[in-house]
Design a protein around this motif. Structure first.
Motif, mmCIF file in Angstrom:
data_model
loop_
_atom_site.group_PDB
_atom_site.id
_atom_site.type_symbol
_atom_site.label_atom_id
_atom_site.label_comp_id
_atom_site.label_asym_id
_atom_site.label_seq_id
_atom_site.Cartn_x
_atom_site.Cartn_y
_atom_site.Cartn_z
ATOM 1 N N PRO A 116 1.967 9.565 4.033
ATOM 2 C CA PRO A 116 1.783 9.133 5.422
ATOM 3 C C PRO A 116 0.897 10.108 6.188
ATOM 4 O O PRO A 116 0.999 11.319 6.030
ATOM 5 N N GLY A 117 0.006 9.552 6.986
ATOM 6 C CA GLY A 117 -0.881 10.394 7.776
ATOM 7 C C GLY A 117 -2.160 10.783 7.070
ATOM 8 O O GLY A 117 -3.054 11.369 7.691
ATOM 9 N N ALA A 118 -2.284 10.464 5.774
ATOM 10 C CA ALA A 118 -3.515 10.790 5.045
ATOM 11 C C ALA A 118 -4.520 9.662 5.277
ATOM 12 O O ALA A 118 -4.446 8.605 4.656
ATOM 13 N N ALA A 119 -5.450 9.887 6.189
ATOM 14 C CA ALA A 119 -6.373 8.823 6.569
ATOM 15 C C ALA A 119 -7.398 8.526 5.486
ATOM 16 O O ALA A 119 -7.869 7.396 5.343
ATOM 17 N N GLN A 178 0.875 -1.172 0.000
ATOM 18 C CA GLN A 178 0.000 0.000 0.000
ATOM 19 C C GLN A 178 0.910 1.219 0.000
ATOM 20 O O GLN A 178 1.330 1.709 1.044
ATOM 21 N N THR A 179 1.238 1.687 -1.195
ATOM 22 C CA THR A 179 2.301 2.688 -1.339
ATOM 23 C C THR A 179 1.920 4.046 -0.783
ATOM 24 O O THR A 179 2.794 4.839 -0.408
ATOM 25 N N THR A 180 0.623 4.355 -0.707
ATOM 26 C CA THR A 180 0.235 5.645 -0.140
ATOM 27 C C THR A 180 0.542 5.711 1.355
ATOM 28 O O THR A 180 0.611 6.813 1.912
ATOM 29 N N ASN A 181 0.720 4.574 2.020
ATOM 30 C CA ASN A 181 1.162 4.610 3.416
ATOM 31 C C ASN A 181 2.548 5.242 3.532
ATOM 32 O O ASN A 181 2.924 5.749 4.585
ATOM 33 N N VAL A 182 3.319 5.179 2.409
ATOM 34 C CA VAL A 182 4.669 5.732 2.375
ATOM 35 C C VAL A 182 4.678 7.112 1.737
ATOM 36 O O VAL A 182 5.236 8.065 2.285
ATOM 37 N N THR A 183 4.049 7.236 0.574
ATOM 38 C CA THR A 183 4.092 8.506 -0.147
ATOM 39 C C THR A 183 3.182 9.563 0.463
ATOM 40 O O THR A 183 3.434 10.765 0.320
#
Length: 437
Positions: free
Chosen positions: A327-330, A320-325
């Motif tokens: 971060p913090g975007a719930a 889940q790449t958005t967890n890295v790119t």
């Protein structure tokens, strides 16, 4: 140096070469066949989220890649780490490899943990590049790990699933020196992604090239290298029939294209040295309205390959790449990439998206994947990289050719990695500048 340079190929090798030449005051024109730059490191966008077309990561310790990123304006703060390392699902139990320093193996015995700690100390003690000359280069990684005393459980349930994806070779046939080089990088810091995906590197490099007066043309494929009457290069012919002249040409295309164009131009010796044993990959991208998991980890399939039915795609990796790119975007969309390594028979997208859905259901039966996941497309890289088996690196082609004024770039002259591509481009620029007028 007087005269123009044409760079064929807008991947990281070609762009790093063009950037270095422009920085030295050389007139450069990049010709890229695809509609966008980046090669295997392309990124598209979905509702404000970067979507890499093919899962790759950068090691935060890649020296030349990081230098290029800083030169084109990408700050260290835009490099986002996979802090969670890798989680291996399947096999006898869930296991975790946490990035260093020092790397840690979870769920294994004390002996394997001590061996990992000892290996981390060894590879951190010297420059990672020197590990490429280690005596283990004469053996496969599987043999080297066994020589180091790692248990069959550690090799089969941790190293094989993780390194099988990195090497694109589940038999762990990559040479042991290459493994130690990568281990040295991992011991210095985790894998990472730029904040706007890997394509950010290529896109920002293009902007820098243009700001320095260089030219980058997309949708301009090159079909032929043009020779002069004295054995040298005089330019290229594009797919639309244009002949573009130049005193120097840098061929920065993927290995099969490079080999074919070298042979057609008359340099059979260099053509035969281009590595041709390939590994292919297939990657599917999805946008999820609900997060699949928390944390910045890569999920690796640790189940034995024998459990995959013949003819059915295997899902080797999910991230889940958005967890890295991001971060913090719930809120979503949450971008998930899934990849299979299809060594050596080439890749096919047929049935892969369905295979991903089925794999997620096996890993997390309660997750409503089919209700929340929207497919964003599948990317096939038929030549993802060459196989780094023992002895292969010693036979790679030099960057100079028998054709005066023609230089080769690309990770086919170096290591198959983002770092190898960038390093080859920088070295190709140095070779071009040293050629006699």
């Amino acid at each position: 140096m007087a005269g123009d340079v044409i760079v064929v190929g807008g991947g990281l090798a070609g762009l790093s070469c063009a950037h270095a030449l422009c920085d030295a005051g050389v007139a450069v024109r990049v010709l890229e066949a695809e509609a966008t730059v980046g090669g295997r490191a392309r990124t598209t966008w979905h509702e404000g989220r970067p979507v890499d077309r093919g899962f790759q990561v950068m090691f935060s310790g890649y020296p030349e890649l990081r230098k290029l990123m800083r030169r084109v304006g990408i700050s260290d703060g835009d490099v986002r780490p996979f802090d969670g390392g890798a989680v291996v699902l399947g096999g006898s139990r869930t296991r975790v490899l946490r990035a260093g320093p020092p790397p840690r193996l979870g769920g294994l015995g004390m002996g394997d943990r001590l061996r990992m700690a000892r290996l981390a100390v060894e590879v951190r003690a010297v420059n990672p590049v020197r590990q490429l000359e280690h005596e283990a280069s004469n053996r496969t990684t599987a043999q080297h790990l066994a020589d180091l005393g790692f248990s069959a459980v550690a090799i089969d349930e941790v190293f094989r699933p993780i390194l099988g994806v990195v090497f694109m070779n589940h038999a762990l046939e990559a040479d042991g020196g290459y493994f130690r080089y990568l281990a040295g990088l991992l011991a210095r810091g985790p894998a990472a992604l730029p904040s706007d995906g890997l394509g950010m590197i290529a896109e920002w490099t293009v902007k820098a090239i243009r700001q320095m007066g260089g030219r980058v043309d997309t949708g301009r494929g090159v079909t032929e290298l043009l020779r002069d009457g004295e054995g040298g290069i005089r330019g290229v012919r594009t797919a639309d029939g244009d002949a573009i002249t130049a005193q120097r040409v840098v061929l920065a295309t993927e290995a099969p294209v490079t080999a074919r164009m070298l042979q057609a131009a008359g340099d059979d010796l260099a053509s035969k040295r281009v590595p041709d044993e390939r590994a292919s990959t297939v990657s599917a991208a999805f946008a999820l309205s609900r997060s699949l998991y928390r944390g910045r980890a890569i999920i690796v399939n640790g189940a034995p390959r024998s459990e995959t039915a013949p003819g059915r795609p295997r899902v080797d990796l999910v991230a889940q790449t958005t967890n890295v790119t991001r971060p913090g975007a719930a809120s979503g969309p949450h971008i998930v990439l899934a990849t299979t390594v299809t060594t050596p028979d080439g890749g096919s997208a047929d049935g892969f998206e369905e295979a991903v859905a089925a794999q997620i259901q096996r890993w997390n039966p309660g997750f409503p994947w089919r209700d929340v996941a929207v497919p964003l497309g599948t990317t096939v890289h038929e030549f993802g990289q060459y196989q780094v088996k023992p002895g292969v690196r010693a036979g790679l082609p030099p960057q100079t050719t028998a054709i005066r004024g023609l230089v080769i770039a690309g990770d086919l002259t170096e290591l198959p990695s983002l770092e190898g591509a960038v390093t080859s481009g920088i070295r190709a620029a140095e070779v071009v500048r040293a050629l006699p007028a």
